[in-house]
Motif scaffolding. Structure first.
Motif, PDB file in Angstrom:
ATOM      1  N   GLY A  78      -2.881  -3.761  -2.155  1.00  0.00           N
ATOM      2  CA  GLY A  78      -1.681  -3.224  -2.799  1.00  0.00           C
ATOM      3  C   GLY A  78      -2.012  -2.726  -4.180  1.00  0.00           C
ATOM      4  O   GLY A  78      -2.651  -1.697  -4.340  1.00  0.00           O
ATOM      5  N   GLY A  79      -1.617  -3.490  -5.194  1.00  0.00           N
ATOM      6  CA  GLY A  79      -1.949  -3.100  -6.551  1.00  0.00           C
ATOM      7  C   GLY A  79      -1.183  -3.901  -7.574  1.00  0.00           C
ATOM      8  O   GLY A  79      -0.418  -4.804  -7.244  1.00  0.00           O
ATOM      9  N   LEU A  96      -1.659   1.294 -14.164  1.00  0.00           N
ATOM     10  CA  LEU A  96      -1.326   1.070 -12.766  1.00  0.00           C
ATOM     11  C   LEU A  96      -2.633   1.060 -11.989  1.00  0.00           C
ATOM     12  O   LEU A  96      -3.422   2.007 -12.087  1.00  0.00           O
ATOM     13  CB  LEU A  96      -0.410   2.191 -12.291  1.00  0.00           C
ATOM     14  CG  LEU A  96       0.331   2.028 -10.988  1.00  0.00           C
ATOM     15  CD1 LEU A  96       1.199   0.776 -10.994  1.00  0.00           C
ATOM     16  CD2 LEU A  96       1.192   3.254 -10.737  1.00  0.00           C
ATOM     17  N   LYS A 125       0.836  -1.210   0.000  1.00  0.00           N
ATOM     18  CA  LYS A 125       0.000   0.000   0.000  1.00  0.00           C
ATOM     19  C   LYS A 125       0.866   1.253   0.000  1.00  0.00           C
ATOM     20  O   LYS A 125       0.572   2.230  -0.695  1.00  0.00           O
ATOM     21  CB  LYS A 125      -0.947   0.000   1.197  1.00  0.00           C
ATOM     22  CG  LYS A 125      -2.057  -1.029   1.060  1.00  0.00           C
ATOM     23  CD  LYS A 125      -3.006  -0.994   2.234  1.00  0.00           C
ATOM     24  CE  LYS A 125      -4.077  -2.049   2.053  1.00  0.00           C
ATOM     25  NZ  LYS A 125      -5.037  -2.064   3.132  1.00  0.00           N
ATOM     26  N   SER A 165       0.393  -3.640 -11.977  1.00  0.00           N
ATOM     27  CA  SER A 165       0.587  -2.912 -13.222  1.00  0.00           C
ATOM     28  C   SER A 165       0.390  -3.882 -14.378  1.00  0.00           C
ATOM     29  O   SER A 165       0.654  -5.083 -14.248  1.00  0.00           O
ATOM     30  CB  SER A 165       1.982  -2.289 -13.288  1.00  0.00           C
ATOM     31  OG  SER A 165       2.973  -3.293 -13.351  1.00  0.00           O
ATOM     32  N   LEU A 167       3.818   5.651  -5.703  1.00  0.00           N
ATOM     33  CA  LEU A 167       3.616   5.660  -7.151  1.00  0.00           C
ATOM     34  C   LEU A 167       2.602   6.731  -7.547  1.00  0.00           C
ATOM     35  O   LEU A 167       2.807   7.465  -8.513  1.00  0.00           O
ATOM     36  CB  LEU A 167       3.149   4.283  -7.635  1.00  0.00           C
ATOM     37  CG  LEU A 167       4.199   3.171  -7.572  1.00  0.00           C
ATOM     38  CD1 LEU A 167       3.535   1.817  -7.755  1.00  0.00           C
ATOM     39  CD2 LEU A 167       5.287   3.389  -8.611  1.00  0.00           C
ATOM     40  N   GLU A 168       1.538   6.837  -6.767  1.00  0.00           N
ATOM     41  CA  GLU A 168       0.514   7.841  -7.070  1.00  0.00           C
ATOM     42  C   GLU A 168       1.055   9.257  -6.909  1.00  0.00           C
ATOM     43  O   GLU A 168       0.790  10.138  -7.728  1.00  0.00           O
ATOM     44  CB  GLU A 168      -0.717   7.628  -6.189  1.00  0.00           C
ATOM     45  CG  GLU A 168      -1.875   8.492  -6.599  1.00  0.00           C
ATOM     46  CD  GLU A 168      -3.189   8.097  -5.942  1.00  0.00           C
ATOM     47  OE1 GLU A 168      -4.210   8.662  -6.360  1.00  0.00           O
ATOM     48  OE2 GLU A 168      -3.195   7.241  -5.035  1.00  0.00           O
ATOM     49  N   LYS A 224       3.353  10.175 -10.043  1.00  0.00           N
ATOM     50  CA  LYS A 224       2.841   9.762 -11.355  1.00  0.00           C
ATOM     51  C   LYS A 224       3.622  10.346 -12.530  1.00  0.00           C
ATOM     52  O   LYS A 224       3.931   9.606 -13.472  1.00  0.00           O
ATOM     53  CB  LYS A 224       1.346  10.091 -11.493  1.00  0.00           C
ATOM     54  CG  LYS A 224       0.460   9.133 -10.745  1.00  0.00           C
ATOM     55  CD  LYS A 224      -1.002   9.302 -11.104  1.00  0.00           C
ATOM     56  CE  LYS A 224      -1.585  10.558 -10.499  1.00  0.00           C
ATOM     57  NZ  LYS A 224      -3.044  10.637 -10.673  1.00  0.00           N
ATOM     58  N   ARG A 249      -4.676   0.308  -8.246  1.00  0.00           N
ATOM     59  CA  ARG A 249      -4.643   0.083  -6.801  1.00  0.00           C
ATOM     60  C   ARG A 249      -5.708  -0.968  -6.470  1.00  0.00           C
ATOM     61  O   ARG A 249      -6.829  -0.896  -6.965  1.00  0.00           O
ATOM     62  CB  ARG A 249      -4.940   1.379  -6.065  1.00  0.00           C
ATOM     63  CG  ARG A 249      -4.786   1.262  -4.549  1.00  0.00           C
ATOM     64  CD  ARG A 249      -5.182   2.538  -3.844  1.00  0.00           C
ATOM     65  NE  ARG A 249      -4.290   3.652  -4.128  1.00  0.00           N
ATOM     66  CZ  ARG A 249      -3.181   3.915  -3.447  1.00  0.00           C
ATOM     67  NH1 ARG A 249      -2.810   3.140  -2.463  1.00  0.00           N
ATOM     68  NH2 ARG A 249      -2.449   4.969  -3.756  1.00  0.00           N
ATOM     69  N   PHE A 263       2.165   1.928  -3.475  1.00  0.00           N
ATOM     70  CA  PHE A 263       1.189   2.541  -4.369  1.00  0.00           C
ATOM     71  C   PHE A 263       0.891   3.990  -3.990  1.00  0.00           C
ATOM     72  O   PHE A 263       0.584   4.803  -4.860  1.00  0.00           O
ATOM     73  CB  PHE A 263      -0.058   1.662  -4.502  1.00  0.00           C
ATOM     74  CG  PHE A 263       0.160   0.614  -5.558  1.00  0.00           C
ATOM     75  CD1 PHE A 263      -0.353   0.782  -6.826  1.00  0.00           C
ATOM     76  CD2 PHE A 263       0.943  -0.488  -5.304  1.00  0.00           C
ATOM     77  CE1 PHE A 263      -0.102  -0.142  -7.829  1.00  0.00           C
ATOM     78  CE2 PHE A 263       1.199  -1.429  -6.286  1.00  0.00           C
ATOM     79  CZ  PHE A 263       0.676  -1.257  -7.556  1.00  0.00           C
ATOM     80  N   ASP A 264       1.031   4.322  -2.702  1.00  0.00           N
ATOM     81  CA  ASP A 264       0.943   5.734  -2.307  1.00  0.00           C
ATOM     82  C   ASP A 264       2.066   6.528  -2.978  1.00  0.00           C
ATOM     83  O   ASP A 264       1.839   7.605  -3.524  1.00  0.00           O
ATOM     84  CB  ASP A 264       1.053   5.888  -0.788  1.00  0.00           C
ATOM     85  CG  ASP A 264      -0.177   5.383  -0.050  1.00  0.00           C
ATOM     86  OD1 ASP A 264      -1.245   5.204  -0.681  1.00  0.00           O
ATOM     87  OD2 ASP A 264      -0.061   5.155   1.180  1.00  0.00           O
TER      88      ASP A 264
END
Length: 96
Positions: A48-49, A42, A14, A51, A20-21, A24, A44, A17-18
């Motif tokens: 998690g997430g 990508l 998580k 790609s 990555l966001e 961006k 979420r 992904f925070d």
């Protein structure tokens, strides 16, 4: 065409992904430099997430895996995220 899906879950996913966001533009710049890139998504998820990278050939997806690995090592090593589950294969159908 060739596709690779990289799935992240568990400890640090998580947080990854925070990051990555929040980054961006840099992530997009990094992936756009992949030779033969067709698309990059990508996503979420609850844990998690993941790609999804589509390239003209396997060489492109291999390059995308390396660039993603390098980006995480440089920018998100502190999250402690484990290596992703990687699934890849040849595209059967691609609709735009």
């Amino acid at each position: 065409m060739h596709t690779v899906v990289r799935s992240f879950s568990g400890k640090g996913a998580k947080e990854l992904f925070d990051l990555l966001e929040k980054n961006k533009p840099d992530v997009e710049k990094t992936l756009r430099s992949v030779k033969g890139l067709v698309s990059y998504t990508l996503v979420r998820s609850a844990d998690g997430g993941f790609s999804v990278t589509v390239c003209n050939d396997k060489a492109g997806t291999d390059e995308s895996i390396q660039k993603a690995r390098d980006w995480i090592a440089k920018n998100a090593a502190s999250t402690g995220v484990a290596a992703p589950k990687v699934t890849e294969g040849s595209v059967v159908l691609h609709v735009k």
